[in-house]
Design a protein around this motif. Sequence first.
Motif, mmCIF file in Angstrom:
data_model
loop_
_atom_site.group_PDB
_atom_site.id
_atom_site.type_symbol
_atom_site.label_atom_id
_atom_site.label_comp_id
_atom_site.label_asym_id
_atom_site.label_seq_id
_atom_site.Cartn_x
_atom_site.Cartn_y
_atom_site.Cartn_z
ATOM 1 N N THR A 1 0.756 -1.751 -6.472
ATOM 2 C CA THR A 1 -0.444 -1.165 -5.846
ATOM 3 C C THR A 1 -0.234 -1.013 -4.339
ATOM 4 O O THR A 1 -0.634 -0.003 -3.757
ATOM 5 N N ALA A 2 0.421 -2.000 -3.732
ATOM 6 C CA ALA A 2 0.674 -1.907 -2.282
ATOM 7 C C ALA A 2 1.504 -0.669 -1.972
ATOM 8 O O ALA A 2 1.262 0.032 -0.984
ATOM 9 N N ARG A 3 2.480 -0.375 -2.836
ATOM 10 C CA ARG A 3 3.285 0.833 -2.627
ATOM 11 C C ARG A 3 2.422 2.084 -2.772
ATOM 12 O O ARG A 3 2.540 3.030 -1.997
ATOM 13 N N LEU A 4 1.538 2.062 -3.765
ATOM 14 C CA LEU A 4 0.669 3.227 -3.970
ATOM 15 C C LEU A 4 -0.183 3.492 -2.722
ATOM 16 O O LEU A 4 -0.318 4.627 -2.281
ATOM 17 N N TRP A 5 -0.739 2.435 -2.142
ATOM 18 C CA TRP A 5 -1.572 2.642 -0.934
ATOM 19 C C TRP A 5 -0.730 3.263 0.183
ATOM 20 O O TRP A 5 -1.197 4.120 0.920
ATOM 21 N N ARG A 6 0.530 2.804 0.312
ATOM 22 C CA ARG A 6 1.393 3.380 1.350
ATOM 23 C C ARG A 6 1.626 4.859 1.084
ATOM 24 O O ARG A 6 1.535 5.696 1.972
ATOM 25 N N GLU A 7 1.925 5.173 -0.179
ATOM 26 C CA GLU A 7 2.235 6.570 -0.499
ATOM 27 C C GLU A 7 1.012 7.472 -0.347
ATOM 28 O O GLU A 7 1.141 8.651 -0.043
ATOM 29 N N LEU A 8 -0.160 6.897 -0.580
ATOM 30 C CA LEU A 8 -1.381 7.699 -0.441
ATOM 31 C C LEU A 8 -1.822 7.808 1.020
ATOM 32 O O LEU A 8 -2.687 8.625 1.343
ATOM 33 N N GLY A 9 -1.258 6.949 1.870
ATOM 34 C CA GLY A 9 -1.655 6.977 3.278
ATOM 35 C C GLY A 9 -2.916 6.188 3.576
ATOM 36 O O GLY A 9 -3.633 6.481 4.534
#
Length: 423
Positions: free
Chosen positions: A148-156
């Motif tokens: 999930t942490a990666r997803l937040w990064r990718e979503l900005g």
Amino acid sequence: MSQRIKAIRGMNDILPKDSTVWQFLEGRARQLLNQYGYGEIRMPIVEYTDLFKRSIGEVTDIVEKEMYTFEDRNGESLTLRPEGTAGCVRAGEEHGLLYNQVQRLWYTGPMFRYEKPQKGRYRQFHQIGVETFGIATPDIDAELIILTARLWRELGIADHVTLQLNSLGSNAARANYRAALVDYLTQHRAQLDEDSQRRLESNPLRVLDSKDHGTQAILKDAPNLLDYLDEESREHFQQLQALLTAAGVAFDINPRLVRGLDYYCKTVFEWVTHSLGAQGTVCAGGRYDGLVEQLGGKATPAVGFAMGMERLVLLLDVAGAVKHLSPAPDVYVVSEDASAALLLSENLRSQVPALKVLCHCGGGKFKKQMKRADDVGARFALILGESEIQNRQVSIKFLREAREQITLDQTQLKTFFADSASA
Ligand code: ATP
Ligand code: MG
């Protein structure tokens, strides 16, 4: 005139101007889950009511007052799913996916809860849910959170969310804690808000969730859940924290985080934001080692989470992370010869698949067509007049730049758009 029928309160249409953001979110999540080796499962939206009663718990908010339950024509009680975990476990059991296996699954779709509609809280809302089965060790809890942490990064939106973490311990530990909490709260019963007084009997851990100031004040001196953890859960929790720290994922421990559902044990977590007002939890999950057995299967460790898409869509907007998304076409093809326009559009779509090509339909003079091209926000108008058609050429008008119109051979279009894409 007959009266117009409207959508049901709390159930929203998602219009094309907004669906680009949804597609961005769904696309990124899908890609990422694929990258981590999670498989998609699609379950029905309706299940037997008993499934939710037995999994979520009779005395939770969802089952007590939020479910859309109805009888079908056979008189059987059915419910529109309020969440996905129960159905996922049901499906996994039914198809033999769970016993003695490792599964990493995800799903997405609408959920239904009869709640008071407000910003970030609706009666039909959407989740992406992720569930893993067959792994008892905290590495998988960590993987879910890292993902999930990666997803937040990718979503900005990484700067807008923080992680809250807690452990509920084993069932036995939680029972001990519950007894101590009830003991303490009973002494202060009169100072608790009405909801909390009711919950004191039915679901005392939920009192920890209360937003009421009076209750909050009483809770300051309440027994701490973490003091009651059993040895195994304590160890599990410590390892999880070490794994997250090693992976560079920051967290806050919140001993009052209990989650609304009955089936959690050990790890619980929430990603929260301050950017959306009261409805601040965008993703929530935890471990539910007892649920599969509770629903009639063999004991199977499990951990998962669900994110609320509406809240993420709101957050993407607040964070300015979706400014680059535009539903506008790149190209608008203009001609008084419909056949020539359709043909050129087709060729262009074959040659430059990444291009969004809108072909004018519906007739009308050049001037009117050019106005449409501008109104829809296209970057280029491709013009096919009589002379262009005769000479197998096309004129390009730059609608968003101060640049002279040019005329090219149609064969040069591919190169032109390859260059303009990199420009
Ligand atoms: P809340 O405390 O906000 O009611 P919850 O604990 O009931 O949330 P979960 O059942 O854990 O929520 O669902 C996971 C996520 O789904 C939530 O964190 C939230 O982002 C989203 N969600 C839950 N209920 C709604 C709703 N009625 N409308 C929009 N999103 C929701
Ligand atoms: Mg809720």
